[in-house]
Design a protein around this motif. Structure first.
Motif, PDB file in Angstrom:
ATOM      1  N   ARG A 103      12.692  85.679  44.640  1.00 34.25           N
ATOM      2  CA  ARG A 103      11.853  86.176  43.544  1.00 34.25           C
ATOM      3  C   ARG A 103      11.675  87.686  43.610  1.00 34.25           C
ATOM      4  O   ARG A 103      11.433  88.331  42.579  1.00 34.25           O
ATOM      5  CB  ARG A 103      10.517  85.424  43.508  1.00 34.25           C
ATOM      6  CG  ARG A 103       9.622  85.631  44.665  1.00 34.25           C
ATOM      7  CD  ARG A 103       8.601  84.525  44.771  1.00 34.25           C
ATOM      8  NE  ARG A 103       9.207  83.265  45.212  1.00 34.25           N
ATOM      9  CZ  ARG A 103       8.562  82.112  45.322  1.00 34.25           C
ATOM     10  NH1 ARG A 103       7.300  82.038  45.007  1.00 34.25           N
ATOM     11  NH2 ARG A 103       9.178  81.044  45.746  1.00 34.25           N
ATOM     12  N   GLU A 106      14.604  89.002  41.836  1.00 33.86           N
ATOM     13  CA  GLU A 106      14.395  88.879  40.380  1.00 33.86           C
ATOM     14  C   GLU A 106      13.519  90.021  39.864  1.00 33.86           C
ATOM     15  O   GLU A 106      13.831  90.674  38.867  1.00 33.86           O
ATOM     16  CB  GLU A 106      13.703  87.536  40.069  1.00 33.86           C
ATOM     17  CG  GLU A 106      14.595  86.328  40.329  1.00 33.86           C
ATOM     18  CD  GLU A 106      13.798  85.033  40.529  1.00 33.86           C
ATOM     19  OE1 GLU A 106      12.554  85.033  40.359  1.00 33.86           O
ATOM     20  OE2 GLU A 106      14.435  84.010  40.864  1.00 33.86           O
ATOM     21  N   ASN A 189      18.701  74.023  39.561  1.00 28.84           N
ATOM     22  CA  ASN A 189      17.575  73.413  40.287  1.00 28.84           C
ATOM     23  C   ASN A 189      16.616  72.705  39.341  1.00 28.84           C
ATOM     24  O   ASN A 189      16.276  71.535  39.548  1.00 28.84           O
ATOM     25  CB  ASN A 189      16.838  74.503  41.078  1.00 28.84           C
ATOM     26  CG  ASN A 189      15.739  73.943  41.962  1.00 28.84           C
ATOM     27  OD1 ASN A 189      15.627  72.737  42.154  1.00 28.84           O
ATOM     28  ND2 ASN A 189      14.920  74.814  42.518  1.00 28.84           N
ATOM     29  N   ASP A 218      22.302  83.148  39.067  1.00 23.97           N
ATOM     30  CA  ASP A 218      21.263  82.856  40.052  1.00 23.97           C
ATOM     31  C   ASP A 218      21.959  81.962  41.067  1.00 23.97           C
ATOM     32  O   ASP A 218      22.135  80.770  40.864  1.00 23.97           O
ATOM     33  CB  ASP A 218      20.084  82.145  39.384  1.00 23.97           C
ATOM     34  CG  ASP A 218      19.000  81.763  40.392  1.00 23.97           C
ATOM     35  OD1 ASP A 218      19.300  81.769  41.611  1.00 23.97           O
ATOM     36  OD2 ASP A 218      17.876  81.449  39.976  1.00 23.97           O
ATOM     37  N   LYS A 260      17.498  81.665  51.117  1.00 28.13           N
ATOM     38  CA  LYS A 260      16.800  80.612  51.854  1.00 28.13           C
ATOM     39  C   LYS A 260      17.398  79.227  51.592  1.00 28.13           C
ATOM     40  O   LYS A 260      16.969  78.244  52.165  1.00 28.13           O
ATOM     41  CB  LYS A 260      15.316  80.615  51.461  1.00 28.13           C
ATOM     42  CG  LYS A 260      14.634  81.921  51.832  1.00 28.13           C
ATOM     43  CD  LYS A 260      13.264  82.066  51.185  1.00 28.13           C
ATOM     44  CE  LYS A 260      12.250  81.144  51.823  1.00 28.13           C
ATOM     45  NZ  LYS A 260      10.874  81.440  51.314  1.00 28.13           N
TER      46      LYS A 260
HETATM   47  N1  F0G Z   1      16.204  80.636  41.999  1.00 23.60           N
HETATM   48  C1  F0G Z   1      16.349  79.322  42.272  1.00 23.60           C
HETATM   49  C2  F0G Z   1      17.403  78.532  41.590  1.00 23.60           C
HETATM   50  C3  F0G Z   1      15.459  78.711  43.183  1.00 23.60           C
HETATM   51  O1  F0G Z   1      15.595  77.407  43.452  1.00 23.60           O
HETATM   52  C4  F0G Z   1      14.456  79.487  43.817  1.00 23.60           C
HETATM   53  C5  F0G Z   1      13.519  78.890  44.767  1.00 23.60           C
HETATM   54  C6  F0G Z   1      14.379  80.851  43.491  1.00 23.60           C
HETATM   55  C7  F0G Z   1      15.267  81.395  42.580  1.00 23.60           C
HETATM   56  C8  F0G Z   1      13.321  81.746  44.096  1.00 23.60           C
HETATM   57  O2  F0G Z   1      13.660  82.058  45.394  1.00 23.60           O
HETATM   58  O3  F0G Z   1      11.817  81.067  46.769  1.00 23.60           O
HETATM   59  O4  F0G Z   1      13.430  82.767  47.710  1.00 23.60           O
HETATM   60  O5  F0G Z   1      11.717  83.453  46.076  1.00 23.60           O
HETATM   61  N2  F0G Z   1      13.354  77.630  44.889  1.00 23.60           N
HETATM   62  C9  F0G Z   1      12.501  76.940  45.854  1.00 23.60           C
HETATM   63  C10 F0G Z   1      12.482  75.457  45.583  1.00 23.60           C
HETATM   64  C11 F0G Z   1      11.152  77.521  46.024  1.00 23.60           C
HETATM   65  O6  F0G Z   1      11.690  74.742  46.234  1.00 23.60           O
HETATM   66  O7  F0G Z   1      13.271  74.971  44.760  1.00 23.60           O
HETATM   67  P1  F0G Z   1      12.577  82.346  46.553  1.00 23.60           P
END
Ligand code: F0G
Length: 463
Positions: A103, A106, A189, A218, A260
């Protein structure tokens, strides 16, 4: 290796973290104290934690040993150059910078791009933080995923694809000048971890080139998406997963990545860019918010872990196990009768709570009721993605709005749990499913004005 419905874990375990075990009485009390919201239960009272696959992976011996070599210099650390080599190898992007997580990437990127009011950012589907980072700047985030992506029982291979015809229509409607970028989330996601095909990304890119609009990936789950492409897209059958990943990045003008996930680190993110001027703007924003461009809010040791993890995430034996594990859990749930989103995605299995619990109306949060019951029954933490997370109350009329999908997500941390853990999860879910008619709805006793799912408290209806 023998063909098996569950490819065995391609690693040995040489360091262990004990799992806390709880009694049913203890869980009953903890659940009540947490207002039936497992976000509020201490993690050491959770036996199997499927809340998220983000930052929860197990690092390898190669990552841990690389961390010992971390160079903590403020500028131009050796570890930065290690990371640069990996980023270049995997993505081929000429410019990049680390960030502390997705984030943050972003936030910095949209600021540098000058995203603002009167603008639109279309995507296949925005993840929540991506949407929030677009909308907080006054622009509108628009989801244009293909129709099959919204049907839980459609078995199409690439349900994460962006609807290119609708995208073209949309660009014509609002004008290319009002669209600073288009995002494709791989895998999708918010839509069940469904993959996007290479052909779809190529078509989107060709369209956007005609209008001079940049294509941004992304890429949090770039490796899982590439693996699905290898398995499902004929043109890619002869390519390695790393080659497919590279071909994917080659189509993009920029990428944002929460490292992550597929880069298997506990903290970290990346911005990759082709345009030098934009990189200069990103650098200015980054220095303001995250830190110097060679560390981006991370320690040198984190850069080392990421440099190694980016490559490990593409290992095909690992990915066979990873995707196989998700499919195995999905299959076991399906055999027990649970309605799931099909086909299963990469990082998680999604259960359709609307179909499973038709006697609980959406205003009584059926998915949250299942989430609470799965904790009570077996100490397993899963997450609601339904009317708690996305429902809202109209500030003027007081009317409640509910999302189309009412889901429970079982997200699987990378390299953390074994087949017997998955069997236990499936057994507990099946047991709760067998007595589903006895499950009751919940009512909210506390909610925050925004992002209520994190802290909301509930009680069973009629209690
Ligand atoms: N983009 C996607 C597709 C994500 O799944 C996430 C985070 C982010 C951006 C943001 O990244 O957490 O490193 O700041 N997804 C986690 C989830 C939190 O549980 O799906 P981040």
């Amino acid at each position: 290796m023998l063909d098996s419905p569950f490819p065995f874990e391609p690693f040995r375990i040489k360091m262990v973290e004990p799992i806390g075990l709880t009694t049913p009485t203890e869980r009953e009390r903890l659940l009540r104290e947490a207002g039936y919201n497992p976000f509020l239960i201490p993690a050491d009272k959770i036996s199997i934690d499927l809340l998220t696959d983000s930052g929860t992976g197990a690092m390898s011996q190669a990552q841990w040993s690389a961390m010992m070599m971390g160079d903590e210099s403020y500028a131009g650390a050796r570890s930065y150059y290690h990371l640069r080599d990996s980023v270049q190898k995997v993505t081929g992007m000429p410019y990049f910078t680390p960030t502390h997580q997705g984030r943050a990437a972003e936030n910095v990127f949209f600021a540098a791009l000058g995203v603002g009011s009167g603008q639109f950012v279309p995507a296949n589907q925005h993840f929540d933080t991506t949407r929030a980072n677009v909308e907080v700047r006054g622009a509108r985030a628009v989801d244009l995923v293909v129709a099959e992506g919204l049907d839980p029982h459609d078995k199409s291979p690439f349900k994460g694809n962006i609807d290119v015809a609708r995208l073209e229509q949309f660009i014509e409607e609002v004008g290319a000048a009002h669209i600073p970028a288009v995002i494709i989330t791989i895998t999708n996601n918010s839509g069940g971890g469904q993959p996007v095909s290479l052909a779809n990304i190529r078509q989107a890119k060709a369209l956007l080139s005609r209008y001079g609009i940049p294509l941004v990936l992304d890429a949090a789950r770039f490796a899982e998406n590439s693996y699905f492409i290898k398995m499902r897209e004929p043109e890619a059958a002869g390519m390695s997963v790393a080659e497919i990943a590279r071909a994917t990045f080659d189509l993009a003008d920029a990428f944002l990545m929460s490292a992550k996930k597929d880069a298997i680190v506990n903290i970290g993110g990346l911005i990759g860019l082709r345009d030098e001027t934009l990189f200069q703007k990103v650098s200015t924003e980054l220095i303001l918010r995250e830190g110097f461009i060679t560390y981006g809010g991370l320690a040198g040791r984190d850069l080392e872990a990421l440099a190694v993890g980016l490559l490990e995430g593409l290992d095909e034996d690992y990915l066979t196990y990873r995707i196989g594990q998700t499919a195995y859990l999905a299959g076991r749930l399906q055999n027990a009768g649970l309605p799931i989103m099909e086909p299963p995605g990469g990082h998680a299995v999604f259960i359709d709570a609307k179909e499973m619990l038709p006697h609980i109306p959406q205003r009584q949060f059926p998915a949250q009721s299942f989430v609470a019951e799965v904790y009570r029954a077996g100490g397993i933490r899963v997450v609601e993605i339904g009317s708690v997370m996305f429902g809202s109350i109209d500030p003027v009329t007081g009317e409640e709005h509910f999302p189309a999908l009412e889901l429970v997500r079982l997200a699987i941390p990378r390299r953390v749990y074994t087949r017997s853990h998955m069997d236990y999860v499936a057994d507990v879910c099946a047991e709760v499913y067998r007595r589903r008619k006895a499950l009751r709805g919940l009512e909210i006793v506390y909610q925050a004005p925004a992002l209520r799912h994190f802290t909301a408290r509930f009680k069973p209806v009629n209690s």
